[in-house]
Design an enzyme around this catalytic site. Structure first.
Site, PDB file in Angstrom:
ATOM      1  N   LYS A 212      -8.989  -1.015  -1.405  1.00  0.00           N
ATOM      2  CA  LYS A 212      -7.767  -1.981  -1.032  1.00  0.00           C
ATOM      3  C   LYS A 212      -7.512  -2.875  -1.785  1.00  0.00           C
ATOM      4  O   LYS A 212      -6.264  -3.197  -2.099  1.00  0.00           O
ATOM      5  CB  LYS A 212      -8.505  -2.504   0.218  1.00  0.00           C
ATOM      6  N   CYS A 266      -2.236 -11.717   0.964  1.00  0.00           N
ATOM      7  CA  CYS A 266      -2.912 -10.347   0.435  1.00  0.00           C
ATOM      8  C   CYS A 266      -2.661 -10.278  -0.933  1.00  0.00           C
ATOM      9  O   CYS A 266      -3.453 -10.711  -1.671  1.00  0.00           O
ATOM     10  CB  CYS A 266      -1.997  -9.284   0.932  1.00  0.00           C
TER      11      CYS A 266
END
Ligand code: SAJ
Length: 415
Positions: A212, A266
């Site tokens: 990720k 993010c």
């Protein structure tokens, strides 16, 4: 094992859509959040965040009696933790929300339960989660945290949905299943298969965590390349949008778009988790962060130069969100730039943000006025395009040709 009841801990931009989608599959979902406002709003079948179609799915799930929100954890077959993972001073990962979630659910855990960490996390966080749970419940056996045969199951399954397309991507995206054991992978895969049509691919938790972080760092490095190009092109008097359009015609070139900087919770955060784990090795990843973090300052200097052309500069900042067509202002470069301009006292500052009703706290008391696009076009002599929201894209060059435009998104100079 059939999951009859699932608990989602953290009902934000990831947790609430996840809870609603699982409930829409007929599974009883109990959503847990520390915010009373969020809990009450959801139990009325409403939503406290802007995401296309989310309001309809939440309303249907609540009306069917399949989704309920509470501030108090309850027993369930599986727990999905989707809480924030910001960074602390010095870009160090802050796992305090995960630890708090572990402590909150520990008292209601039962033998055989599955605990999934969805929050984007530094490598090793899932092992830490198992250790925190083991500490709270010495009567249970968590993988990697107890010497006994595990009777609890823990996995890391990072979300990878794009804000603005969350409900679609929750179902269509492939899902990485990072179990602390093979059995953990098996159970987590079974849960995700209740709503994921994409592939569920098993690996270990550390690789899932790194995957990720790698995805978002890859994007951040590419955006940094585009931002660096835009500054070089300004110096060489080349239209960066034309340049990128031409270069992208090469079969193996796909340059992303420059902008005012990288925002959100993010891409502007996750690469720092890799840098924190491998400070000497993560050189490109760190430099990309620095280039993207520097871009807002560069934009501010361009706006100041534009404002200097006027006796009474009236500067309209178009967009405060961190990207197009959402209401999310977290780590937003557009918001930071507008704040900087207000502090710089270069003239009157107007802000246009179609997705919010009131000026964000950061801009209150700074002499900034939240106005409509029409008002901005009437009042301003300098336009700063910070976000490519749909209403701004609809503008014609006649609407702006009397203004000096600083166009960080290439709305008026694309090819
Ligand atoms: N941006 C640019 N130029 C571009 C693309 C983006 O300047 O060409 C800027 C945007 O304006 C924004 C920031 O980067 O400020 C991030 O926007 P984004 O659309 O790239 O990504 P997010 O943060 O909304 O979502 C990302 C996605 N990650 C990837 O595409 C690798 C999403 O799939 C993740 O699930 C999400 O992060 C997350 O939650 O981690």
């Amino acid at each position: 094992m059939a999951f009859k009841k699932v608990s989602v801990v953290g009902l934000g931009y990831i947790g609430l859509p996840t809870a609603a989608v699982i409930a829409s599959r007929g599974i009883e979902v109990i959503g847990i959040d520390v915010s009373q406002r969020a809990v009450e709003t959801i139990n009325q079948g409403k939503v406290h965040i802007v995401e296309p179609d989310l309001d309809m799915v939440v309303q249907a799930a609540v009306t069917m009696g399949k989704l309920r929100a509470s501030m108090t954890p309850e027993p369930a077959d599986a727990f999905m933790i989707a809480v924030p993972t910001p960074f602390k001073e010095g870009h160090q990962p802050d796992l305090s929300y995960i630890e708090a979630a572990a402590k909150a659910i520990a008292p209601v855990l039962e033998k055989g339960n599955l605990v999934i960490l969805e929050s984007t996390s530094p490598v090793g966080a899932t092992e830490k989660l198992a250790a925190w749970l083991q500490e709270q419940r010495p009567d249970l056996h968590f993988p990697g945290a107890s010497n006994s045969e595990p009777n609890m199951f823990v996995a890391h399954c990072p979300e990878r949905v794009l804000p603005g397309r969350v409900l679609e991507e929750l179902v269509s995206n492939d899902r990485i299943i990072g179990g602390l054991t093979a059995k953990c992978c098996e159970m987590a895969t079974e849960l995700y298969k209740t709503f994921v049509r994409g592939e569920c691919i098993s690996t270990n938790a550390r690789t899932a965590e790194m995957a990720k972080l790698t995805e978002n760092s890859f994007r951040d490095v590419n955006i940094a390349f585009a931002n660096e190009l835009s500054i070089i092109c300004d110096k060489l008097k080349i239209n960066v949008w034309e340049l990128i359009a031409l270069a992208n015609r090469h079969p193996r070139v796909n340059i992303l778009s420059p902008g005012p900087g990288v925002g959100g919770h993010c891409i502007a955060v996750d690469p720092w988790f890799i840098v924190d784990s491998a400070p000497d090795e993560a050189r490109i990843i760190r430099t990309a962060r620095e280039i993207n973090d520097h871009k807002p300052e560069y934009v501010v200097s361009k706006v100041k130069a534009a404002a200097d052309q006027f006796k009474r500069p009236i500067v309209a900042c178009l967009g405060l969100a961190f990207k197009a067509d959402i209401d999310d202002l977290r780590e937003s470069p557009a918001l930071d730039i507008t704040c900087e301009l207000a502090n710089a006292n270069i003239g009157q500052i107007l802000a246009v943000e179609p997705n919010i009703q009131e000026l964000p706290g950061k801009l209150q008391g700074q002499g900034v006025e939240l106005v409509s696009l029409q008002q901005a076009l009437e009042m301003a002599n300098v336009l700063v395009v910070l976000v490519d929201h749909k209403p701004f894209k609809a503008l014609h060059s006649n609407d702006i040709n009397t203004k000096v435009v600083v166009d960080t998104r290439g709305l008026f100079s694309r090819f």
